[in-house]
Design a protein around this motif. Sequence first.
Motif, PDB file in Angstrom:
ATOM      1  N   ALA A  77      -2.711   3.111  -3.044  1.00  0.00           N
ATOM      2  CA  ALA A  77      -2.526   1.654  -2.220  1.00  0.00           C
ATOM      3  C   ALA A  77      -3.417   0.413  -2.841  1.00  0.00           C
ATOM      4  CB  ALA A  77      -2.970   2.069  -0.709  1.00  0.00           C
ATOM      5  N   LEU A  78      -2.873  -0.545  -3.017  1.00  0.00           N
ATOM      6  CA  LEU A  78      -3.814  -1.503  -3.427  1.00  0.00           C
ATOM      7  C   LEU A  78      -3.612  -2.978  -2.597  1.00  0.00           C
ATOM      8  CD1 LEU A  78      -2.358  -1.603  -7.334  1.00  0.00           C
ATOM      9  CD2 LEU A  78      -4.454  -0.652  -6.248  1.00  0.00           C
ATOM     10  N   PRO A  79      -4.838  -3.033  -1.758  1.00  0.00           N
ATOM     11  CA  PRO A  79      -4.537  -4.065  -0.783  1.00  0.00           C
ATOM     12  C   PRO A  79      -4.687  -5.316  -1.111  1.00  0.00           C
ATOM     13  CG  PRO A  79      -6.860  -2.733  -0.798  1.00  0.00           C
ATOM     14  CD  PRO A  79      -6.082  -2.275  -1.869  1.00  0.00           C
ATOM     15  N   GLN A  80      -3.965  -6.340  -0.706  1.00  0.00           N
ATOM     16  CA  GLN A  80      -4.021  -7.517  -0.866  1.00  0.00           C
ATOM     17  C   GLN A  80      -4.316  -8.433   0.408  1.00  0.00           C
ATOM     18  OE1 GLN A  80      -0.204  -7.402  -3.517  1.00  0.00           O
ATOM     19  NE2 GLN A  80      -1.506  -9.026  -4.580  1.00  0.00           N
ATOM     20  N   GLN A  81      -4.244  -9.923   0.301  1.00  0.00           N
ATOM     21  CA  GLN A  81      -4.729 -10.660   1.475  1.00  0.00           C
ATOM     22  C   GLN A  81      -3.628 -10.710   2.355  1.00  0.00           C
ATOM     23  OE1 GLN A  81      -5.359 -14.749   0.710  1.00  0.00           O
ATOM     24  NE2 GLN A  81      -5.653 -15.221   2.776  1.00  0.00           N
ATOM     25  N   ASN A  82      -2.123 -10.477   1.874  1.00  0.00           N
ATOM     26  CA  ASN A  82      -0.987 -10.459   3.024  1.00  0.00           C
ATOM     27  C   ASN A  82      -0.249  -9.183   2.976  1.00  0.00           C
ATOM     28  OD1 ASN A  82      -1.591 -13.144   3.489  1.00  0.00           O
ATOM     29  ND2 ASN A  82      -0.479 -14.148   1.863  1.00  0.00           N
ATOM     30  N   GLU A  83      -0.699  -8.271   2.176  1.00  0.00           N
ATOM     31  CA  GLU A  83       0.240  -6.996   2.237  1.00  0.00           C
ATOM     32  C   GLU A  83      -0.889  -6.090   1.404  1.00  0.00           C
ATOM     33  OE1 GLU A  83       3.563  -6.899  -0.443  1.00  0.00           O
ATOM     34  OE2 GLU A  83       2.494  -7.953  -2.344  1.00  0.00           O
ATOM     35  N   ILE A  84      -0.115  -4.763   1.451  1.00  0.00           N
ATOM     36  CA  ILE A  84      -0.737  -3.459   0.789  1.00  0.00           C
ATOM     37  C   ILE A  84       0.303  -3.050  -0.142  1.00  0.00           C
ATOM     38  CG2 ILE A  84      -1.592  -1.206   1.065  1.00  0.00           C
ATOM     39  CD1 ILE A  84      -2.769  -1.899   3.928  1.00  0.00           C
ATOM     40  N   ARG A  85       0.222  -3.244  -1.408  1.00  0.00           N
ATOM     41  CA  ARG A  85       1.157  -2.796  -2.270  1.00  0.00           C
ATOM     42  C   ARG A  85       0.732  -1.128  -2.750  1.00  0.00           C
ATOM     43  NH1 ARG A  85       2.575  -5.709  -7.998  1.00  0.00           N
ATOM     44  NH2 ARG A  85       4.072  -4.181  -8.679  1.00  0.00           N
ATOM     45  N   TYR A  86       1.910  -0.216  -2.689  1.00  0.00           N
ATOM     46  CA  TYR A  86       1.833   1.011  -3.034  1.00  0.00           C
ATOM     47  C   TYR A  86       2.287   1.251  -4.301  1.00  0.00           C
ATOM     48  CZ  TYR A  86       0.638   1.580   2.087  1.00  0.00           C
ATOM     49  OH  TYR A  86       0.328   1.501   3.225  1.00  0.00           O
ATOM     50  N   VAL A  87       1.776   1.944  -5.400  1.00  0.00           N
ATOM     51  CA  VAL A  87       2.251   1.904  -6.792  1.00  0.00           C
ATOM     52  C   VAL A  87       1.895   3.248  -7.166  1.00  0.00           C
ATOM     53  CG1 VAL A  87       1.546  -0.640  -7.273  1.00  0.00           C
ATOM     54  CG2 VAL A  87       0.019   1.086  -7.648  1.00  0.00           C
ATOM     55  N   ASP A  88       2.995   3.739  -7.876  1.00  0.00           N
ATOM     56  CA  ASP A  88       2.884   5.046  -8.888  1.00  0.00           C
ATOM     57  C   ASP A  88       1.783   4.661  -9.956  1.00  0.00           C
ATOM     58  OD1 ASP A  88       3.297   7.222 -10.186  1.00  0.00           O
ATOM     59  OD2 ASP A  88       5.504   7.569  -9.621  1.00  0.00           O
ATOM     60  N   THR A  89       0.849   5.704  -9.995  1.00  0.00           N
ATOM     61  CA  THR A  89      -0.058   5.566 -11.045  1.00  0.00           C
ATOM     62  C   THR A  89       0.665   5.631 -12.365  1.00  0.00           C
ATOM     63  OG1 THR A  89      -0.410   8.306 -10.742  1.00  0.00           O
ATOM     64  CG2 THR A  89      -1.529   6.780  -9.327  1.00  0.00           C
ATOM     65  N   ASP A  90       1.689   6.268 -12.567  1.00  0.00           N
ATOM     66  CA  ASP A  90       2.386   6.211 -13.808  1.00  0.00           C
ATOM     67  C   ASP A  90       2.880   4.755 -14.348  1.00  0.00           C
ATOM     68  OD1 ASP A  90       2.145   8.929 -14.173  1.00  0.00           O
ATOM     69  OD2 ASP A  90       3.896   9.427 -13.531  1.00  0.00           O
ATOM     70  N   GLU A  91       2.879   3.861 -13.386  1.00  0.00           N
ATOM     71  CA  GLU A  91       3.061   2.588 -13.815  1.00  0.00           C
ATOM     72  C   GLU A  91       1.921   1.760 -14.088  1.00  0.00           C
ATOM     73  OE1 GLU A  91       4.996   0.816 -10.407  1.00  0.00           O
ATOM     74  OE2 GLU A  91       6.790   2.220 -10.368  1.00  0.00           O
TER      75      GLU A  91
END
Length: 206
Positions: free
Chosen positions: A104-118
């Motif tokens: 999970a990568l938290p930002q000001q307006n959202e939490i973005r979930y990314v695959d570590t392979d990306e």
Amino acid sequence: MKNKIIFCLVFILAYGIQVAHAEFLNLGTPEIIMLLIAGLVFFGFFGGIFMLIYFLVKRNKNTQSNLPANTVAINFGHQAEYQKPPLEVKTNKNDAIKVNARIALPQQNEIRYVDTDEITRCEADNNYTNFFFIDGDQLLISKSLKEYSDLLKPQGFLRTHQSHLVNPKFVKSWLKEDGGTLLMDSGDKIPVSKPNREMVKALLGK
């Protein structure tokens, strides 16, 4: 068990003969016929019970002889009827490496979930971390590189420098310039600090 049953039958037969002999002279023909019929019914009934017990005990012994050690049979049924086979657990070797395939990568307006392979690499920017992705996108997160280094280490990410964390899947080559530099598939050049050179080489393959 078989010998005991035979002994009991012989004893009952001998006793019946003795009693019948003692009373035989005092009985008439109808009484003798009734006595013989009663004797047949008696021996047939109890003989059937003894034989039934004998066969049940024999079957139980045969069943228990096929059971493994420390196993108790709970009925006369075959072991396979009530014992389930053990479950086989298979583990993929890749699963041991990928403890958590998404972060999970938290930002000001959202939490973005990314695959570590990306994620191709991460770069420190003071107390922030800049993430670089395979599609060319970038994302600045308000957390230190140290936190993500600990989080991504189980995924195989390498801390090549105080300011750089790379995904070895996207390392193209080792450049010998400046003592050691990694060339990424994207064309970016990532420095390798002197204390980390041997470790990085060993993990990438010399």
